[in-house]
Design a protein around this motif. Sequence first.
Motif, PDB file in Angstrom:
ATOM      1  N   ARG A 194      91.845  41.538  18.297  1.00 18.37           N
ATOM      2  CA  ARG A 194      91.652  40.444  18.690  1.00 18.37           C
ATOM      3  C   ARG A 194      91.200  40.571  20.159  1.00 18.37           C
ATOM      4  O   ARG A 194      91.811  41.025  21.238  1.00 18.37           O
ATOM      5  N   LEU A 195      89.945  40.732  20.293  1.00 18.40           N
ATOM      6  CA  LEU A 195      89.463  41.182  21.615  1.00 18.40           C
ATOM      7  C   LEU A 195      89.288  39.833  22.648  1.00 18.40           C
ATOM      8  O   LEU A 195      88.979  38.885  22.215  1.00 18.40           O
ATOM      9  N   VAL A 196      89.877  40.026  23.735  1.00 16.43           N
ATOM     10  CA  VAL A 196      90.164  38.997  24.771  1.00 16.43           C
ATOM     11  C   VAL A 196      89.589  39.382  26.087  1.00 16.43           C
ATOM     12  O   VAL A 196      89.786  38.935  26.956  1.00 16.43           O
ATOM     13  N   SER A 197      88.148  39.636  25.835  1.00 14.91           N
ATOM     14  CA  SER A 197      87.406  39.679  26.904  1.00 14.91           C
ATOM     15  C   SER A 197      86.673  38.582  27.284  1.00 14.91           C
ATOM     16  O   SER A 197      85.578  38.417  28.023  1.00 14.91           O
ATOM     17  N   ARG A 198      87.153  37.392  26.667  1.00 12.53           N
ATOM     18  CA  ARG A 198      86.639  36.006  27.057  1.00 12.53           C
ATOM     19  C   ARG A 198      85.394  36.014  26.182  1.00 12.53           C
ATOM     20  O   ARG A 198      84.312  35.427  26.551  1.00 12.53           O
ATOM     21  N   ASP A 199      85.283  36.783  25.077  1.00 18.42           N
ATOM     22  CA  ASP A 199      83.904  36.765  24.259  1.00 18.42           C
ATOM     23  C   ASP A 199      83.648  35.490  23.395  1.00 18.42           C
ATOM     24  O   ASP A 199      83.420  35.794  22.258  1.00 18.42           O
ATOM     25  N   VAL A 225      81.719  49.988  33.912  1.00 16.21           N
ATOM     26  CA  VAL A 225      82.432  49.657  33.073  1.00 16.21           C
ATOM     27  C   VAL A 225      83.484  48.776  33.507  1.00 16.21           C
ATOM     28  O   VAL A 225      83.855  47.500  32.653  1.00 16.21           O
ATOM     29  N   LEU A 226      84.207  48.926  34.504  1.00 17.89           N
ATOM     30  CA  LEU A 226      85.251  48.040  34.923  1.00 17.89           C
ATOM     31  C   LEU A 226      84.606  46.439  35.303  1.00 17.89           C
ATOM     32  O   LEU A 226      85.266  45.518  35.092  1.00 17.89           O
ATOM     33  N   HIS A 227      83.202  46.590  35.828  1.00 19.93           N
ATOM     34  CA  HIS A 227      82.837  45.415  36.048  1.00 19.93           C
ATOM     35  C   HIS A 227      81.809  44.788  35.022  1.00 19.93           C
ATOM     36  O   HIS A 227      81.332  43.963  35.192  1.00 19.93           O
ATOM     37  N   ASN A 228      81.830  45.318  33.801  1.00 17.86           N
ATOM     38  CA  ASN A 228      80.979  44.765  32.791  1.00 17.86           C
ATOM     39  C   ASN A 228      81.246  43.328  32.439  1.00 17.86           C
ATOM     40  O   ASN A 228      79.866  42.828  32.288  1.00 17.86           O
ATOM     41  N   LEU A 229      82.254  42.831  32.349  1.00 17.17           N
ATOM     42  CA  LEU A 229      82.177  41.471  31.978  1.00 17.17           C
ATOM     43  C   LEU A 229      81.854  40.684  32.999  1.00 17.17           C
ATOM     44  O   LEU A 229      80.993  39.829  32.619  1.00 17.17           O
ATOM     45  N   THR A 252      86.936  40.925  39.566  1.00 13.67           N
ATOM     46  CA  THR A 252      86.515  42.405  39.688  1.00 13.67           C
ATOM     47  C   THR A 252      88.114  42.773  40.006  1.00 13.67           C
ATOM     48  O   THR A 252      88.708  42.235  40.663  1.00 13.67           O
ATOM     49  N   PRO A 253      88.315  44.068  39.798  1.00  9.35           N
ATOM     50  CA  PRO A 253      89.310  44.839  40.856  1.00  9.35           C
ATOM     51  C   PRO A 253      89.098  44.713  42.197  1.00  9.35           C
ATOM     52  O   PRO A 253      88.051  44.861  42.634  1.00  9.35           O
ATOM     53  N   MET A 254      90.154  44.290  42.746  1.00 11.47           N
ATOM     54  CA  MET A 254      90.058  44.004  44.449  1.00 11.47           C
ATOM     55  C   MET A 254      91.419  44.767  45.231  1.00 11.47           C
ATOM     56  O   MET A 254      92.491  44.742  44.585  1.00 11.47           O
ATOM     57  N   GLU A 255      91.271  45.066  46.581  1.00 16.23           N
ATOM     58  CA  GLU A 255      92.343  45.378  47.319  1.00 16.23           C
ATOM     59  C   GLU A 255      93.236  43.984  47.367  1.00 16.23           C
ATOM     60  O   GLU A 255      92.516  43.106  47.383  1.00 16.23           O
ATOM     61  N   PRO A 256      94.638  44.332  47.623  1.00 16.25           N
ATOM     62  CA  PRO A 256      95.473  43.066  47.703  1.00 16.25           C
ATOM     63  C   PRO A 256      94.937  42.085  48.826  1.00 16.25           C
ATOM     64  O   PRO A 256      94.809  40.921  48.424  1.00 16.25           O
ATOM     65  N   PRO A 257      94.570  42.566  50.153  1.00 18.86           N
ATOM     66  CA  PRO A 257      94.336  41.505  50.950  1.00 18.86           C
ATOM     67  C   PRO A 257      93.058  40.778  50.537  1.00 18.86           C
ATOM     68  O   PRO A 257      92.678  39.534  50.974  1.00 18.86           O
ATOM     69  N   VAL A 277      77.529  49.096  26.831  1.00 21.30           N
ATOM     70  CA  VAL A 277      77.580  48.136  25.698  1.00 21.30           C
ATOM     71  C   VAL A 277      78.981  47.622  25.379  1.00 21.30           C
ATOM     72  O   VAL A 277      79.853  48.295  25.089  1.00 21.30           O
ATOM     73  N   ARG A 278      79.244  46.225  25.319  1.00 22.41           N
ATOM     74  CA  ARG A 278      80.658  45.858  25.161  1.00 22.41           C
ATOM     75  C   ARG A 278      80.683  45.334  23.439  1.00 22.41           C
ATOM     76  O   ARG A 278      79.735  44.532  23.073  1.00 22.41           O
ATOM     77  N   LEU A 279      81.396  45.936  22.542  1.00 23.33           N
ATOM     78  CA  LEU A 279      81.708  45.516  21.478  1.00 23.33           C
ATOM     79  C   LEU A 279      82.813  44.275  21.191  1.00 23.33           C
ATOM     80  O   LEU A 279      83.731  44.497  22.259  1.00 23.33           O
ATOM     81  N   SER A 280      82.406  43.592  20.699  1.00 20.60           N
ATOM     82  CA  SER A 280      83.431  42.379  20.647  1.00 20.60           C
ATOM     83  C   SER A 280      83.332  41.468  19.207  1.00 20.60           C
ATOM     84  O   SER A 280      82.699  41.880  18.363  1.00 20.60           O
ATOM     85  N   GLY A 281      84.138  40.465  19.061  1.00 19.68           N
ATOM     86  CA  GLY A 281      83.999  39.548  18.098  1.00 19.68           C
ATOM     87  C   GLY A 281      84.328  40.254  16.524  1.00 19.68           C
ATOM     88  O   GLY A 281      83.831  39.727  15.747  1.00 19.68           O
ATOM     89  N   VAL A 282      85.046  41.101  16.734  1.00 16.09           N
ATOM     90  CA  VAL A 282      85.499  41.966  15.459  1.00 16.09           C
ATOM     91  C   VAL A 282      86.351  40.959  14.436  1.00 16.09           C
ATOM     92  O   VAL A 282      87.445  40.702  15.009  1.00 16.09           O
ATOM     93  N   TYR A 283      85.659  40.860  13.315  1.00 16.83           N
ATOM     94  CA  TYR A 283      86.304  39.890  12.483  1.00 16.83           C
ATOM     95  C   TYR A 283      86.273  40.275  10.686  1.00 16.83           C
ATOM     96  O   TYR A 283      85.168  40.429  10.376  1.00 16.83           O
ATOM     97  N   THR A 284      87.279  40.389  10.122  1.00 17.98           N
ATOM     98  CA  THR A 284      87.266  40.256   8.788  1.00 17.98           C
ATOM     99  C   THR A 284      88.181  39.149   8.219  1.00 17.98           C
ATOM    100  O   THR A 284      89.008  38.875   8.538  1.00 17.98           O
ATOM    101  N   PRO A 285      87.615  38.289   7.116  1.00 17.68           N
ATOM    102  CA  PRO A 285      88.281  37.464   6.600  1.00 17.68           C
ATOM    103  C   PRO A 285      89.571  37.895   5.984  1.00 17.68           C
ATOM    104  O   PRO A 285      89.663  38.813   5.525  1.00 17.68           O
ATOM    105  N   PRO A 286      90.680  37.029   6.028  1.00 19.21           N
ATOM    106  CA  PRO A 286      91.986  37.366   5.679  1.00 19.21           C
ATOM    107  C   PRO A 286      92.027  38.128   4.218  1.00 19.21           C
ATOM    108  O   PRO A 286      92.795  38.972   4.135  1.00 19.21           O
TER     109      PRO A 286
END
Length: 333
Positions: free
Chosen positions: A5-10, A85-89, A131-136, A266-275
């Motif tokens: 269940r890839l959740v990178s908003r793919d 890597v951290l900013h890939n999306l 992206t990751p950011m400092e609290p302020p 390269v980001r891998l996503s959308g991994v799916y196998t029918p039930p």
Amino acid sequence: MLDTRLVSRDTVGQPFPFLPCASLPFSMSSGLAVARSELRTRLRTHQTSAPNQVKISQMELKVVFSEDPAFVLSRAGTFLSSQPVLHNLVLSILHARVAQGDAGRYWIAIQREDVVGVLVQSPLTFPATLTPMEPPVVTAMADAIADAGIPLPGVNGEAATAAIFSGQWSERSNSAATPFQGNRLYELLEIGEVPDVKGALRQAGAKDRSVMIPWSRAFQHEIGESAHDTELRLDRELAAGQLWLWDRNGETVSMALAREPVDGVVRLSGVYTPPDRRKQGYAAACVHALSRRMRGAGHRCILYTDLANPTSNSIYRRIGYRAVAEALRYRFE
């Protein structure tokens, strides 16, 4: 079985399909391309200073708003490329918007002249990704969007950053911020265990479209995303050569996507196998073979997983992926 269940908003194929990424240079500080981009950009600035907070907020922070992804890449590209890597999306969303012209909203946090954070929202009905950011910086970003009166349905990002943003947003908008999914970002650091599964990897083509449409819809349904534009996304993925399939004995039994490389990642996503084909290792074999192929082409491979799915997380580790960061998704109500 690896039913990821890839959740990178793919919905990245449609909302953010990682299409041609290499055509836009990051350091476009001068020249016609930037001039045109700047002319198309509506900029709004939110300034804040907080001398009693940590060092990053002792100087003025400026939040710049734009609707032009090319401007954001020209201004924030160096910052985004510093952590590919951290900013890939975020990088992938911006590149896809430049290539395809879909609407979006973008914010850049600037301290002095240095970019210290980026937040994107595209499509306009989707949660924001940051992206990751400092609290302020996170606080200033949330304040700027709230001051502009722009509604957000939620946010997605590095766990601490997303939590701070959601807390500030809840206070400013007087709305509930509910965490509903924990994700883990993995990077392939070694080629690990080879799944003992018969079959072969192949790139999908036009002849696979009729099968991939219902599969893609089913995948979107399982991860809780809208499937209303499945055919558009799938056609973009097929045209870009991003869709890969695992065949056994002439039958297609699993699929995965390899998004367009961005800064060598390269980001891998959308991994799916029918039930009816699950629990036979097909998805694991597909991901392993596709990861080897992408790494062999000189790319770094990453993927996101749902922390609620221990099976897929353990299988990723066995085939060579290692945890890099955790992310959280929040819903604003």
